[in-house]
Design a protein around this motif. Structure first.
Motif, PDB file in Angstrom:
ATOM      1  N   SER A 142     -57.890 -84.998 -19.317  1.00 18.99           N
ATOM      2  CA  SER A 142     -57.527 -84.423 -18.204  1.00 18.99           C
ATOM      3  C   SER A 142     -58.009 -82.816 -18.400  1.00 18.99           C
ATOM      4  N   PHE A 186     -53.519 -86.696  -8.793  1.00 20.63           N
ATOM      5  CA  PHE A 186     -53.268 -86.186  -9.821  1.00 20.63           C
ATOM      6  C   PHE A 186     -54.367 -86.094 -11.141  1.00 20.63           C
ATOM      7  N   ARG A 194     -47.896 -87.112 -17.551  1.00 21.14           N
ATOM      8  CA  ARG A 194     -48.253 -87.022 -15.712  1.00 21.14           C
ATOM      9  C   ARG A 194     -46.922 -87.072 -15.312  1.00 21.14           C
ATOM     10  N   SER A 254     -49.232 -81.772  -9.203  1.00 20.38           N
ATOM     11  CA  SER A 254     -48.348 -81.735 -10.191  1.00 20.38           C
ATOM     12  C   SER A 254     -46.802 -81.900 -10.208  1.00 20.38           C
ATOM     13  N   GLU A 314     -49.870 -78.547 -16.067  1.00 19.79           N
ATOM     14  CA  GLU A 314     -49.237 -80.077 -16.554  1.00 19.79           C
ATOM     15  C   GLU A 314     -49.864 -81.039 -16.761  1.00 19.79           C
ATOM     16  N   TYR A 315     -51.477 -80.230 -16.816  1.00 14.81           N
ATOM     17  CA  TYR A 315     -52.042 -81.457 -17.420  1.00 14.81           C
ATOM     18  C   TYR A 315     -52.405 -81.374 -19.129  1.00 14.81           C
ATOM     19  N   PRO A 362     -49.865 -89.651  -8.256  1.00 16.33           N
ATOM     20  CA  PRO A 362     -50.562 -90.292  -9.549  1.00 16.33           C
ATOM     21  C   PRO A 362     -51.766 -90.591  -8.719  1.00 16.33           C
TER      22      PRO A 362
END
Lengths: 118, 350
Positions: free
Chosen positions: B255, B86, B77, B152, B250-251, B83
């Protein structure tokens, strides 16, 4: 009846539970070898200099506003469509008038360049 | 009147309902796995290569291997990310994708060859406003994407999610109008009623599917459906050459898998709804009513194949072309189609 919707709620709970379970289960399995660079957002290897949440094109707002107008119109057509077998010609003319008013707005938005994307 | 005896009689039906709910859930999960394999195999066929063939017989265990691999991947992350949001975004995406299927009927009422005393509907929830529920939940999936992109704090993610939301809300209008034009003919919001309106045949050969009455509505629905599920040729949210992976750049790890799962389940749902609305659901020749779900599966598979076929045949549009097409062509066309259908119902008694 409200009880008809309970299975949908159960289904959502099962799906959410599954997602949570998988994410937590995976977090127990995977390796953790973190370093500073891994926590940077991806930008082709170049260090980001500014925050990503910058200003962006006004067109997205325009689309959102147009969507609100036309989506209400769509939702309005659902009940009309369901009882159309009872409204018949009256319903059709009514809807023509309704759409005509919308077309005026649509034409205006078009002429003002709201549907332009370049 | 409530009595314990009454409740006792209900128990088999209740158990059957629970079993059915779990069955549908796991079948949906499986359908995503099957779709991954199917898509890769069809892509390979269209490009004259083999596709996955090493894991298991004919590569059938490839999706399982993919999931196991993803499970062991590091979860990352970005430091500047939000947080809570996300973490929430993939869960919302997956839950919304599953929820929409809850109201889709996939077979006629059945007693499972006399196993149950009362017939059971092959559908998780029998709601009389099913079409409205689907329309509502379909718009929920945009939340997952917007939250993923915004939280993100990565430029690619944000751009991808902005594009995705603009695209999804633009095509949702045509999607809704295509649904409305079916409602004009069926005069009901219940998918079961809509399917049953399509039973029987015209002139002994042509099935009474709504597809044959309004092919334009079907095309509009399918086009809008492809745009709603962010599939090629409208896969802008994850246009690799421009935006890396779009909103889920960004995952990683599971996730990421959740977004992947949501995309495939959305495809299955759109195809299943298209089958119920336009292709006569579980009605078909040669099979008894109780085995109608076989017809349903075949029709859904055909539409899914079409989906995959599209992806590997057509090049991606340009974003301005997509918006022009959605607002200037598809939307007016959908309105005209709706009015024409209404006029047709009025004068030709369709």
């Amino acid at each position: 009846m409200l009880s008809d919707y309970i299975p949908i709620a159960i289904f959502v709970v099962v799906a959410t539970g599954f997602a949570l379970f998988t994410l937590i289960f995976a977090s127990l399995l995977h390796s953790e070898k973190y370093n500073k660079v891994k926590f940077e957002p991806y930008e082709c290897g170049i260090e980001p200099t500014t925050d990503a949440r910058d200003r962006y094109s006004i067109r997205y707002f325009l689309v959102a506003m147009l969507f609100v107008i036309f989506d209400v119109e769509t939702v309005f057509m659902f009940p009309w469509a369901v009882i159309f077998d009872k409204l018949l010609l009256f319903g059709l003319i009514e809807m023509l008038v309704f759409i005509l008013i919308l077309v005026v707005g649509y034409y205006y938005a078009w002429q003002k360049g709201a549907l332009e994307w370049a | 009147m409530f009595s314990w005896l009454h409740l006792y009689r209900m128990i088999p039906l209740l158990i059957a309902q629970i079993v059915l709910t779990l069955f549908v859930f796991f079948m949906l999960l499986n359908s995503a796995a099957v779709m991954v394999y199917f898509e890769r195999k069809v892509a390979a066929m269209l490009q004259q290569r083999l596709g996955p063939y090493l894991v298991g017989p004919r590569g059938l265990l490839q999706p399982v291997a993919d999931v196991i691999k993803l499970m062991f991947k590091e979860e990352l992350r970005p430091r500047a990310a939000d947080p809570l949001l996300f973490a929430l975004a993939p869960i919302i995406s997956a839950a919304a994708a599953f929820a929409a299927f809850a109201v889709v009927p996939f077979g006629a009422e059945t007693t499972f060859f006399g196993l149950l005393s009362d017939p059971l509907r092959l559908q998780v929830a029998d709601v009389n406003v099913a079409v409205l529920v689907i329309f509502a939940i379909a718009s929920m999936s945009v939340y997952g994407i917007v939250l993923a992109g915004w939280s993100s704090n990565s430029k690619y993610s944000l751009l991808g999610s902005l594009r995705a939301s603009a695209q999804m809300i633009s095509y949702e209008l045509s999607y809704g109008l295509a649904l409305a034009s079916v409602l004009v003919m069926a005069n009901s919001l219940s998918l079961t009623d809509i399917v049953n309106r399509q039973a029987g045949v015209w002139f002994h050969v042509i099935p009474r599917w709504f597809l044959f009455v309004q092919p334009l509505g079907f095309l509009i629905y399918l086009t809008a459906g492809i745009a709603e599920t962010n599939r090629a040729p409208f896969d802008f949210p994850e246009a690799e050459q421009e935006l890396v992976a779009g909103y889920h750049t960004e995952y990683s790890s599971m996730s990421f898998a959740m977004f992947f799962l949501a995309e495939y389940i959305n495809m299955v749902t759109v195809s299943a709804v298209a089958t119920d609305l336009f292709l006569g659901g579980w009605h078909g020749p040669f099979l008894p009513e109780s085995l109608g779900w076989i017809w349903f599966l075949l029709k859904v598979t055909a539409i899914l194949f079409f989906y995959v076929w599209m992806r590997w045949t057509l090049p991606r549009y340009r974003y301005d072309q997509l918006m022009h097409f959605g607002w200037r062509v598809l939307l007016p066309l959908a309105v005209v189609n709706l009015l024409a259908t209404a006029a047709g119902v009025l004068y030709f008694d369709l």
